[in-house]
Structures are given as structure tokens and as C-alpha cells.
Design a protein around this motif. Structure first.
Motif, PDB file in Angstrom:
ATOM      1  N   HIS A 400      75.382  12.495  32.253  1.00  0.00           N
ATOM      2  CA  HIS A 400      74.548  11.369  31.834  1.00  0.00           C
ATOM      3  C   HIS A 400      75.127  10.646  30.625  1.00  0.00           C
ATOM      4  O   HIS A 400      74.912   9.449  30.451  1.00  0.00           O
ATOM      5  CB  HIS A 400      73.137  11.856  31.492  1.00  0.00           C
ATOM      6  CG  HIS A 400      72.395  12.400  32.673  1.00  0.00           C
ATOM      7  ND1 HIS A 400      71.244  13.146  32.555  1.00  0.00           N
ATOM      8  CD2 HIS A 400      72.648  12.317  33.994  1.00  0.00           C
ATOM      9  CE1 HIS A 400      70.833  13.503  33.761  1.00  0.00           C
ATOM     10  NE2 HIS A 400      71.669  13.008  34.644  1.00  0.00           N
ATOM     11  N   MET A 401      75.852  11.374  29.771  1.00  0.00           N
ATOM     12  CA  MET A 401      76.217  10.778  28.487  1.00  0.00           C
ATOM     13  C   MET A 401      77.720  10.751  28.198  1.00  0.00           C
ATOM     14  O   MET A 401      78.140  10.177  27.207  1.00  0.00           O
ATOM     15  CB  MET A 401      75.517  11.533  27.357  1.00  0.00           C
ATOM     16  CG  MET A 401      75.984  12.982  27.204  1.00  0.00           C
ATOM     17  SD  MET A 401      75.047  13.925  25.993  1.00  0.00           S
ATOM     18  CE  MET A 401      73.547  14.205  26.914  1.00  0.00           C
ATOM     19  N   PRO A 404      79.687   6.937  27.652  1.00  0.00           N
ATOM     20  CA  PRO A 404      79.548   6.239  26.361  1.00  0.00           C
ATOM     21  C   PRO A 404      80.014   7.071  25.176  1.00  0.00           C
ATOM     22  O   PRO A 404      80.439   6.513  24.153  1.00  0.00           O
ATOM     23  CB  PRO A 404      78.048   5.934  26.285  1.00  0.00           C
ATOM     24  CG  PRO A 404      77.397   6.888  27.225  1.00  0.00           C
ATOM     25  CD  PRO A 404      78.378   7.120  28.311  1.00  0.00           C
ATOM     26  N   LYS A 737      81.717  -2.031  30.838  1.00  0.00           N
ATOM     27  CA  LYS A 737      80.605  -1.094  30.727  1.00  0.00           C
ATOM     28  C   LYS A 737      79.379  -1.877  30.288  1.00  0.00           C
ATOM     29  O   LYS A 737      79.467  -2.761  29.425  1.00  0.00           O
ATOM     30  CB  LYS A 737      80.889  -0.003  29.688  1.00  0.00           C
ATOM     31  CG  LYS A 737      82.261   0.623  29.828  1.00  0.00           C
ATOM     32  CD  LYS A 737      82.340   1.459  31.075  1.00  0.00           C
ATOM     33  CE  LYS A 737      83.677   2.126  31.215  1.00  0.00           C
ATOM     34  NZ  LYS A 737      84.788   1.207  31.353  1.00  0.00           N
ATOM     35  N   ASN A 788      72.699   2.906  29.007  1.00  0.00           N
ATOM     36  CA  ASN A 788      73.283   4.012  29.763  1.00  0.00           C
ATOM     37  C   ASN A 788      72.749   4.017  31.191  1.00  0.00           C
ATOM     38  O   ASN A 788      71.679   4.558  31.469  1.00  0.00           O
ATOM     39  CB  ASN A 788      72.986   5.341  29.066  1.00  0.00           C
ATOM     40  CG  ASN A 788      73.690   6.504  29.731  1.00  0.00           C
ATOM     41  OD1 ASN A 788      74.604   6.308  30.532  1.00  0.00           O
ATOM     42  ND2 ASN A 788      73.274   7.713  29.408  1.00  0.00           N
ATOM     43  N   ALA A 791      71.944   7.501  32.962  1.00  0.00           N
ATOM     44  CA  ALA A 791      70.911   8.397  32.439  1.00  0.00           C
ATOM     45  C   ALA A 791      70.097   9.052  33.539  1.00  0.00           C
ATOM     46  O   ALA A 791      69.583  10.160  33.366  1.00  0.00           O
ATOM     47  CB  ALA A 791      69.977   7.627  31.488  1.00  0.00           C
TER      48      ALA A 791
END
Length: 805
Positions: A400-401, A404, A737, A788, A791
């Protein structure tokens, strides 16, 4: 004359229903020399003791209380403890465990019989006798089919799905490991099969893992040989049915002529290699070998025929039980030295088809950070490198992260490679696919291969012995098999999440209720039979107790109700039956209940696609504007409120008081299944505190909308609805992005119904962080943020649609 399908057997006034017969659909058969077919519930009703159950549905037990006691004793106590309990002064009508077991044998609804078979491998002895605890796979499939290709015309295909893995079933005497086997059928809706407690997976065998009296180098080989021998025995009748067919009764009590091809054996990579009888330096589903695992072009499929042909040729000149010689020769052919494959004579079995791409181990565990705390998101306070044990959930949270988090810490090619892989993982989990989505998957995997050199250049690919300069990764090669979805359908239905859950919840209890005596295996088989009898008899009593109207069969009635309300529940079929036949008895069943539907009485969005839920009682009541500004530390609230009122053509009354809430729930329809309601999400705004001066709030997307004029009421209509105070982030020029930038800290008022999604934003890190930065103030100290889109899966696809539009 063709029979009318049950889905069309509606009331006469429902005249807008139509249907078209499929030209190759299965027939229903009437066999003149056999009694009328019966489904599972009808068989239970035709039990010899049914007349006694007309007055006491729990017969031979005295009533519900005695039946509940019998269940408790069998499910929780050993045989010795049951005898001790039954010697107490107060006793039921059964006086010993033997009488209790006799009563259990008089109940209807006994499933396929468990049995124990003693096995041995030619020329090799084990430290303990080898006992296989199993039941006939074909009988298990018949029960499932009666409970809600190049083949002859009019037949019905029963799609066999298997799952197995090793697990520790008991801890006494050093711990006993076994290979449970679970079976289900592909005729059941995939969403139901993906829930471990929906009772559609049947534990069919416990395959032993003995210790052989041989050199340790040969232990794994003999285990694999024994596993295939057990599978061959368990599935022997299924393989016969796949060749010549078998008559089975469907849930509507109609006779069908069925064939049973194997369409999936869900397993992780080591297990797939054992099933395919391929060495670990080769692919189980393609012809690729170790040094071809990193290739960007797919290799020819491994259909199994070539493998078995090589094994037969090898066995013609080498004794397969002469392990030293056979292992040496098999290694030259990239074979794993097992010669009797359980799938070798299973009609239509194809390794490249039934060894399905597996989401959990191939994708989620392929990989392998401070950010704003968000409801429902895992928060790694010490960074991911300090996590001692990784499960599938932790791997998903990292996905999920991770994109970034890499910004500013890695080069563009490195980030593009990781970004492409995460895109591939999310696209592969689509519940529905079209040619366009498959093309996107193919392109994402190609993008990874185009940029993967950047990962090697950064010395970021680490193996057990240090930095690696190649991508000879078996799981990377398996990803080439994900794109032929036309043959296998949605990949999510083949994930090992369910089977791993079943290993915990559905196979250890019988071993916990036994003692390690000489009749240990006999005790296990008896307990397994009793467990299934209890489950079926509970269903029987629930449905039988609802027969208040003559001629009504609640099970058949429930099956016939195929309207959208029933089919959208995605719960255990048993729960659906009981919820219609005897709604009061629903609470007696331990099943996944339907999602709570806030659309029934929530605050609806303007397009009726989103619903919001707030509690009847506010967290704070009767606050004026100055009190509200002070409580939440939002000095511009008064200005934002007057601006909102002015834009909607009204004036804020001077003595207006407010009720405030700190949280609400938002619920949406699925992006893919537009009639399916998703789980609601909570959005909150915590009050300011000394450590978090501006409070801790969640982030959302919203549509800007103006209500219109005021009709002159004392409280303007635009102010009488539920409103939300927000602080803005504005989108900047789109780049590779999705990103957001806070231009100025300004607040606005919007109606609650303008919110469209709960989202997560992550700061754009440009280097090492100061010690004063934490998850509580990350929204206060940075200027740029990423929206995001990784997520959450539904959000990923929703934002893709928004971006395309």
C-alpha cells in the motif's frame, strides 16, 4: 417438453421474465429402475426414525436440552472425560459414552464415511505405522453437489477444486504433522468459496508424514511418493467419474449425469513443484528452467504429458525404488524422482491449467516509513526492516505504501519498476477481467522488466549470500502465467488465503480431543464422523422446526428464491436457506453474515450510489460558532460558514447552534459488481491535543456542488443538512504518480453528501526526516503529498476510472 427452470417459477404477475436455453446445458434424467432422486435434506427426512421425529425433532434425544448437552460433550471432552461426566448423580438418558455414540448413529444426515487405511512403500519401513485417514472424494463431491469440454451431450460438469498443505495437528508426543486435503466444487459461487467458514470446503483426508528408516537425504522423496499414493487412493473414484461419468442428485432433487475434471489444485510454489514432479530449478507450469526465470517473454506451457512420458521412459530402464540410481537419472531430466503421479490418469488434467496462478504466495509475498495514521491501515512505527514475522496482511500493507515511500530515496527507474510491479499485483486481483484489463496487466509486467536493471544497479536485490546481479526468481517466472485469464477466470478465486485459514480452523479440533493410545486413529475417524453428523442434524432440526404449513418444503422454497436480495448476500448457502425457512434460527449458525446495509436508512448521496451514517446522538450539542472554533482550533470556521451560505443564496442566523460529530461512516457500491455493497469505512476527526495541535483527521475526496437558493425558512435549507468542515489540498499538474499539494491552509464547508471516497495521502519525502516528525503531525509539516491510489483495491480501481474520465 423442456422443464421450466426454477428461476422462472415465479408468481403469474411477474411477466417480465425471460430466458434462453443454452445449447449444451446439462440434462435431468429419470431412471425407471431406481427410486426418485432425493437431495440431502430429503434423504434426511426419509430416515427410518422420521416418524418418531414428527413429535420430537431431536429424537432419539429427549429434546433440545439433551441434544445440546450431547453436542457439548462430543465437541469438548475426550472419551474418558465423557464417561466421568456421565457417572455423576444427575445424568441424561444416555448413561455412558457408548450409549451416547449409539444415539449419534441413529441421527439422519451422516456424510461420507471416514476410514483408516494402513499404507507402506515398497522396500521402505517407517518408525511408526503409516495410517491414512480419508474418505472417498467422489462421495464428498456428491454431497456437495446435492447441497446447494469434450464430453457427451447433456452431461453436467462438476469442477473439482483441491487444496492441501502441511500443518501441525497436535502438540503431544513431539507434535504430529499431517497433510490435510480439502475439496470443493467450482459449481459454487466463487465469492462463497473464498470464505473459509462458509462450509463449502470439505476436509477429505489427513495424509501422514512419517519418518522413514532411511538416510535423511531420501526422506523428502519418500514423503512425496507417499503423498501421491494417498492422493491416488482418495481421488480414484473421482478419476473414474471423469472418464465415464456418474449419476448425482442436484439440490433440486433432479438426477444429473456428471463428469468430474480437476480444474484446480491450490498450493504454494514448493507444493506445486511436488505435484508437478519437477525439480526446484524448473517451473511447475512452463518449460522454463532456473536461468530463464527472469526472461520477459513467456515460455511454452508444461501440460504434464511430456513430464509423465519422461518418467515412463526412465522407469523402463531404471527401477524407481532404487533411489540412488533413480535420483541420479531423474536429476538429468529436471524431474523430482516421483514416478506415480496422482493426476497421471485424470481425464483432461493439464498442469498448466490446474496449477493455478496463486495470489498470496506469488504476488503478496514477492516483496520482501513513517506516514499519517489512517483508519484501517497498518502503521509500522519501527520501520518494516524490524518486523520479525511477515504474514500476507503485512505484505499487503507494505504494498500500500512502498511506492510513495521510495520517492526521493531511489532513482526514477527503480521507482518505475516497483510501481509497475504493484500495478500488476493490483490488476491481477480484479474480480472481473476484460481484454483491456488483461492488456494492462501484460503492459505492467513488461514495464517492470524494462526497468528492473535499475534495481540491480542500486544493489537493492539481496539474497541470503548478499547482493545479487540477476532476476532468476521462480515467482517472477510464474507471473507470466497470470495473463492467460481466458482459460482460468478470475485469479482471486484460486488464492491460498482460504486454504491456509482452513488449516487453522477446520482440521485440528479432532486431534485435540484424543489421547495417544493404540486406537488413536480410530478415535479420530469417529470424531470426524460425529462432527459432520452434528452439523447436518443441526441444519435438519432448524429446517424441520419451520414446517408449519402442510406441503411446504423450506429448503426447496429457499432455493427457488433466486432474486437479487438472496444472491447478493454472498454468505453460507446454509445460512441463506435458514434465513428464509426459519429467520428466527439465523443466530444459531456460525457463518459470515451479510454486510450491514446503511443504504436502508442512511444519508444518501445525490446519485444514490453512496450512503453516509452518523449516530443519532451527537458527540457535542448546542455549540455556537465561537465555541466550535475554539474546541476544534479552526479560527476560519465562521468565515467558511458565511461563505458557504452566501454561495447558496442564504444568510446565517445570528443565534444558530450546532451539533457536532467526530466520526461518520461511508459506504459505496463495488466498482466491479455494481449491485454489491462494500463494507462501510469510518472517517474520523479527533480533537486537538497538546501533541496534535490541529487534531488527527482523515482525508477524503469530494465533489464541489452548489445547492441553490433559500426558500425563506428560519433555518435555511442549505444549513439544515449535515455539513462537513474541510481543509483543502489542491491537485497539481498530473505526473507519472498521482500527487497533491497543499497551496494554503484554508477551510470550507460542504454537505456531507458531497464526499465520494475515503482516501490516504502520504507526504513527499525529500530526504531524511527530523526527529520531531511523527505520524500525528505529518499533515502539518510537509507541503507536498501523494494521493495514494494503492491504499485499497476498490479505491485503486475507482481512481483509475476517475483518472480515465
Amino acid at each position: 417438453m423442456l422443464p421450466v427452470p426454477q428461476a422462472l417459477q415465479r408468481l403469474l404477475e411477474q411477466t417480465n421474465l425471460s430466458a434462453k436455453y443454452h445449447p449444451t446445458s446439462g440434462y435431468h434424467y429419470i431412471l425407471p429402475d431406481q427410486p426418485p432422486p432425493q437431495n440431502m435434506f430429503q434423504e434426511m427426512k426419509s430416515h427410518p426414525l422420521q416418524q418418531a421425529r414428527e413429535t420430537n425433532v431431536w429424537y432419539p434425544f429427549d429434546g433440545l436440552g439433551e441434544w445440546s448437552l450431547a453436542k457439548f460433550l462430543i465437541e469438548n471432552l475426550s472419551q474418558m472425560q465423557i464417561n466421568k461426566f456421565l457417572k455423576l448423580d444427575w445424568r441424561p438418558q444416555f448413561k455412558s459414552k457408548d450409549e451416547l455414540f449409539f444415539y449419534m448413529e441413529q441421527l439422519p444426515g451422516r456424510g461420507p464415511q471416514w476410514q483408516c487405511t494402513k499404507l507402506r512403500l515398497k522396500g521402505y519401513e517407517s518408525e511408526q505405522p503409516i495410517h491414512l485417514i480419508w474418505r472417498d472424494g467422489l462421495e464428498v463431491m456428491k454431497q456437495l453437489f446435492s447441497n446447494p469440454n469434450q464430453l457427451p451431450e447433456g452431461v453436467t460438469i462438476i469442477l473439482i477444486i483441491a487444496a492441501s498443505d502441511k500443518t501441525l495437528v497436535t502438540r503431544h508426543t513431539g507434535g504430529l504433522e499431517m497433510h490435510p486435503l480439502f475439496l470443493t466444487i467450482g459449481n459454487i459461487q466463487a465469492d462463497i468459496c473464498m470464505k473459509a467458514i462458509s462450509h463449502v470446503w470439505r476436509c477429505t483426508a489427513f495424509m501422514p508424514i512419517p519418518t522413514f528408516i532411511v538416510n535423511s537425504d531420501f526422506q523428502s522423496l519418500l514423503w512425496a511418493c507417499l503423498w501421491h499414493k494417498c492422493m491416488d487412493l482418495i481421488c480414484s473414484n473421482l478419476k473414474i467419474a471423469a472418464h465415464v461419468g456418474e449419476y448425482m442428485v442436484d439440490p433440486s432433487a433432479r438426477q444429473c449425469y456428471c463428469f468430474t475434471p480437476l480444474i484446480s489444485h491450490i498450493a504454494n510454489l514448493p507444493k506445486q513443484l511436488m505435484i508437478a514432479c519437477i525439480m526446484k530449478n524448473s517451473s511447475p507450469v512452463t518449460m522454463a528452467t532456473h536461468k530463464e526465470f527472469g526472461d520477459e517473454t513467456p515460455h511454452p506451457p508444461q501440460n504434464g504429458t511430456e513430464t509423465y512420458t519422461l518418467i515412463q521412459q526412465l522407469c523402463n530402464h531404471v527401477d524407481p525404488w532404487d533411489l540412488i540410481v533413480f535420483i541420479r537419472e531423474a536429476k538429468k531430466l529436471h524431474l523430482s524422482r516421483v514416478h506415480l503421479l496422482y493426476w497421471r490418469n485424470w481425464r483432461h488434467s493439464n498442469l498448466a491449467r490446474f496449477l493455478m496462478p496463486e495470489i498470496l504466495h506469488t504476488l503478496h509475498k514477492f516483496f520482501l516509513i513513517i506516514h499519517h495514521k489512517h483508519t484501517g491501515v497498518c502503521y509500522f512505527s519501527g520501520g518494516i526492516s524490524h518486523v520479525s514475522q511477515m504474514t500476507g496482511l503485512e505484505h499487503q500493507d507494505i504494498q500500500h505504501m512502498i511506492v510513495p515511500m521510495l520517492w526521493g530515496m531511489a532513482g526514477p527507474g527503480f521507482i518505475c519498476a516497483v510501481w509497475a510491479m504493484i500495478n500488476f499485483i493490483y490488476l491481477a486481483q480484479n474480480p472481473l477481467h476484460m481484454e483491456s484489463s488483461i492488456a494492462l496487466m501484460t503492459q505492467a509486467l513488461q514495464d517492470f522488466h524494462d526497468n528492473k536493471q535499475a534495481i540491480l544497479d542500486a544493489d537493492a536485490w539481496q539474497g541470503k549470500s548478499g547482493t545479487k546481479d540477476d532476476f532468476f526468481i521462480p515467482k517472477l517466472e510464474l507471473m507470466q502465467s497470470f495473463t492467460p485469464i481466458f482459460h482460468v477466470g478470475s485469479l482471486m478465486q484460486w488464492t491460498a488465503d482460504v486454504s491456509e485459514c482452513l488449516l487453522i480452523t477446520h482440521c485440528k479440533h479432532p486431534f485435540e480431543c484424543t489421547s495417544c493410545h493404540r486406537d488413536f486413529v480410530v478415535q479420530i475417524t469417529r470424531i470426524l464422523d460425529q462432527e459432520e453428523t452434528i452439523q447436518l442434524f443441526d441444519l435438519y432440526t432448524l429446517l424441520s422446526s419451520s414446517l408449519s404449513m402442510p406441503g411446504q418444503d423450506p429448503l426447496i422454497n429457499a432455493i427457488m428464491m433466486e432474486d437479487e436480495e438472496i444472491t447478493s448476500t454472498e454468505t453460507d448457502p446454509t445460512f441463506t436457506w435458514v434465513s428464509n425457512a426459519n429467520p428466527a434460527a439465523q443466530l444459531c449458525l456460525q457463518v459470515p453474515h451479510p454486510v450491514h446495509n446503511h443504504f436502508l436508512k442512511g444519508i444518501m448521496s445525490y446519485n444514490a450510489q453512496i450512503v453516509f451514517n452518523v449516530t443519532l446522538k451527537a458527540d457535542r450539542s448546542h455549540l455556537d460558532i465561537s465555541q466550535l472554533q475554539s474546541l476544534y482550533n479552526i479560527p476560519d470556521y465562521s468565515h467558511a460558514l458565511h461563505l458557504y451560505a452566501s454561495c447558496n443564496g442564504c444568510i446565517v442566523p445570528s443565534q444558530l447552534l450546532f451539533n457536532t460529530w467526530w466520526k461518520f461512516r461511508i459506504q459505496l457500491y463495488s466498482t466491479f459488481h455494481t449491485c454489491r455493497i462494500m463494507l462501510s469505512q469510518q472517517i474520523h476527526a479527533d480533537l486537538p491535543s497538546p501533541s496534535i495541535p490541529r487534531g488527527n483527521c482523515n482525508t477524503v475526496l469530494f465533489n464541489w456542488r452548489v445547492d441553490g437558493g433559500n426558500d425563506g425558512a428560519s433555518v435555511p435549507e442549505c444549513l439544515s443538512q449535515v455539513l462537513v468542515y474541510i481543509q483543502h489540498f489542491d491537485f497539481i499538474v498530473p505526473g507519472p504518480k498521482p500527487s497533491m499539494e497543499r497551496v494554503i491552509r484554508r477551510g470550507s464547508i460542504i454537505p456531507l453528501a458531497d464526499i465520494t471516497h475515503a482516501v490516504e495521502i502520504i507526504p513527499v519525502y525529500q530526504g531524511p526526516l527530523g526527529k520531531d516528525v511523527n505520524s500525528g503531525n505529518s499533515l502539518e509539516v510537509f507541503e507536498d503529498y501523494f494521493l495514494n491510489n494503492f491504499a485499497e483495491k476498490e479505491l485503486y480501481h475507482s481512481l483509475s476510472v476517475i483518472s480515465d474520465n
